[in-house]
Design a protein around this motif. Structure first.
Motif, PDB file in Angstrom:
ATOM      1  N   UNK A 116      48.612  42.270  34.907  1.00 32.71           N
ATOM      2  CA  UNK A 116      48.136  41.016  34.312  1.00 32.71           C
ATOM      3  C   UNK A 116      48.469  40.995  32.829  1.00 32.71           C
ATOM      4  N   UNK A 117      49.157  39.938  32.389  1.00 30.26           N
ATOM      5  CA  UNK A 117      49.552  39.861  30.979  1.00 30.26           C
ATOM      6  C   UNK A 117      49.489  38.432  30.446  1.00 30.26           C
ATOM      7  N   UNK A 118      48.617  37.614  31.009  1.00 26.66           N
ATOM      8  CA  UNK A 118      48.525  36.218  30.590  1.00 26.66           C
ATOM      9  C   UNK A 118      47.731  36.120  29.285  1.00 26.66           C
ATOM     10  N   UNK A 119      48.369  35.635  28.211  1.00 24.80           N
ATOM     11  CA  UNK A 119      47.667  35.513  26.934  1.00 24.80           C
ATOM     12  C   UNK A 119      46.412  34.641  27.064  1.00 24.80           C
ATOM     13  N   UNK A 120      45.377  35.034  26.354  1.00 21.27           N
ATOM     14  CA  UNK A 120      44.127  34.275  26.358  1.00 21.27           C
ATOM     15  C   UNK A 120      43.198  34.639  27.498  1.00 21.27           C
ATOM     16  N   UNK A 121      43.588  35.618  28.295  1.00 22.10           N
ATOM     17  CA  UNK A 121      42.754  36.065  29.399  1.00 22.10           C
ATOM     18  C   UNK A 121      42.768  37.588  29.447  1.00 22.10           C
ATOM     19  N   UNK A 122      41.870  38.128  30.232  1.00 14.61           N
ATOM     20  CA  UNK A 122      41.837  39.575  30.430  1.00 14.61           C
ATOM     21  C   UNK A 122      41.586  39.845  31.904  1.00 14.61           C
ATOM     22  N   UNK A 123      42.130  40.933  32.392  1.00 18.42           N
ATOM     23  CA  UNK A 123      41.890  41.335  33.771  1.00 18.42           C
ATOM     24  C   UNK A 123      41.449  42.791  33.761  1.00 18.42           C
ATOM     25  N   UNK A 124      40.294  43.051  34.330  1.00 18.40           N
ATOM     26  CA  UNK A 124      39.756  44.403  34.364  1.00 18.40           C
ATOM     27  C   UNK A 124      39.465  44.829  35.794  1.00 18.40           C
ATOM     28  N   UNK A 125      39.565  46.111  36.017  1.00 15.04           N
ATOM     29  CA  UNK A 125      39.231  46.673  37.319  1.00 15.04           C
ATOM     30  C   UNK A 125      37.714  46.808  37.397  1.00 15.04           C
ATOM     31  N   UNK A 126      37.130  46.404  38.531  1.00 12.73           N
ATOM     32  CA  UNK A 126      35.678  46.534  38.677  1.00 12.73           C
ATOM     33  C   UNK A 126      35.296  47.740  39.508  1.00 12.73           C
ATOM     34  N   UNK A 127      36.189  48.210  40.356  1.00 14.69           N
ATOM     35  CA  UNK A 127      35.876  49.293  41.293  1.00 14.69           C
ATOM     36  C   UNK A 127      34.588  48.998  42.055  1.00 14.69           C
ATOM     37  N   UNK A 128      34.290  47.690  42.237  1.00 15.77           N
ATOM     38  CA  UNK A 128      33.091  47.295  42.968  1.00 15.77           C
ATOM     39  C   UNK A 128      31.816  47.370  42.153  1.00 15.77           C
ATOM     40  N   UNK A 129      31.903  47.824  40.912  1.00 14.81           N
ATOM     41  CA  UNK A 129      30.709  47.962  40.064  1.00 14.81           C
ATOM     42  C   UNK A 129      30.420  46.663  39.347  1.00 14.81           C
ATOM     43  N   UNK A 130      29.167  46.330  39.252  1.00 13.91           N
ATOM     44  CA  UNK A 130      28.733  45.199  38.450  1.00 13.91           C
ATOM     45  C   UNK A 130      28.867  43.852  39.122  1.00 13.91           C
ATOM     46  N   UNK A 131      29.426  43.803  40.319  1.00 11.96           N
ATOM     47  CA  UNK A 131      29.561  42.546  41.039  1.00 11.96           C
ATOM     48  C   UNK A 131      28.755  42.672  42.310  1.00 11.96           C
ATOM     49  N   UNK A 132      27.788  41.803  42.492  1.00 11.66           N
ATOM     50  CA  UNK A 132      26.944  41.861  43.676  1.00 11.66           C
ATOM     51  C   UNK A 132      27.070  40.571  44.445  1.00 11.66           C
ATOM     52  N   UNK A 133      27.410  40.679  45.724  1.00 14.44           N
ATOM     53  CA  UNK A 133      27.492  39.526  46.605  1.00 14.44           C
ATOM     54  C   UNK A 133      26.158  39.337  47.310  1.00 14.44           C
ATOM     55  N   UNK A 134      25.958  38.134  47.839  1.00 13.94           N
ATOM     56  CA  UNK A 134      24.767  37.870  48.628  1.00 13.94           C
ATOM     57  C   UNK A 134      23.619  37.336  47.813  1.00 13.94           C
TER      58      UNK A 134
END
Length: 133
Positions: A69-87
């Motif tokens: 990912x290299x789009x200026x004005x944005x960032x892309x980070x790996x979550x490894x499933x941490x910090x994102x909760x579904x449901x």
């Protein structure tokens, strides 16, 4: 319940390994609209988070997207499933981070190529609107 090997993240309660593309809210909202209008685009828009301050939106994308990912004005980070909760589609309290588009209401994740194109179009639309003043 018999396992079919196709559990969704919302069934599991937590996110699988995903990456998160964060963008300014204005550009992100435009991109959501662009993707939704282009119904023929692969998969449509997936789950979208908003931060408590209202400054950014976060699009869930497939794992590995951050590597290129290299789009200026944005960032892309790996979550490894941490910090994102579904449901947890409950509306967030004021100032809290929550779902703009919860996983239960949309497709699994946003295709990174579709997102990149939509963010580019959104940036051009915003620039044109700002230059008309």
């Amino acid at each position: 319940m018999e396992s079919t090997g196709t559990n969704t993240a919302s069934e599991l309660g937590t996110a699988p390994d995903l990456d998160l593309v964060t963008v300014p809210t204005r550009q992100g909202l435009e991109a959501v609209d662009i993707i939704r209008r282009a119904a023929s685009q692969a998969g449509g828009v997936g789950p979208v988070l908003h931060d408590g301050s209202g400054d950014t939106l976060g699009f869930l994308v497939p794992s590995g997207t951050a590597d290129a990912w290299d789009l200026p004005g944005s960032a892309c980070t790996q979550t490894d499933g941490r910090g994102v909760r579904f449901g947890d589609a409950v509306s967030p309290t004021a100032g809290a981070t929550g779902w703009l588009l919860p996983p239960e209401a949309v497709g699994p994740v946003t295709d990174p190529d579709v997102l990149r194109a939509a963010l580019g179009e959104a940036a051009r639309l915003i620039e044109a609107a700002d230059n008309c003043r």
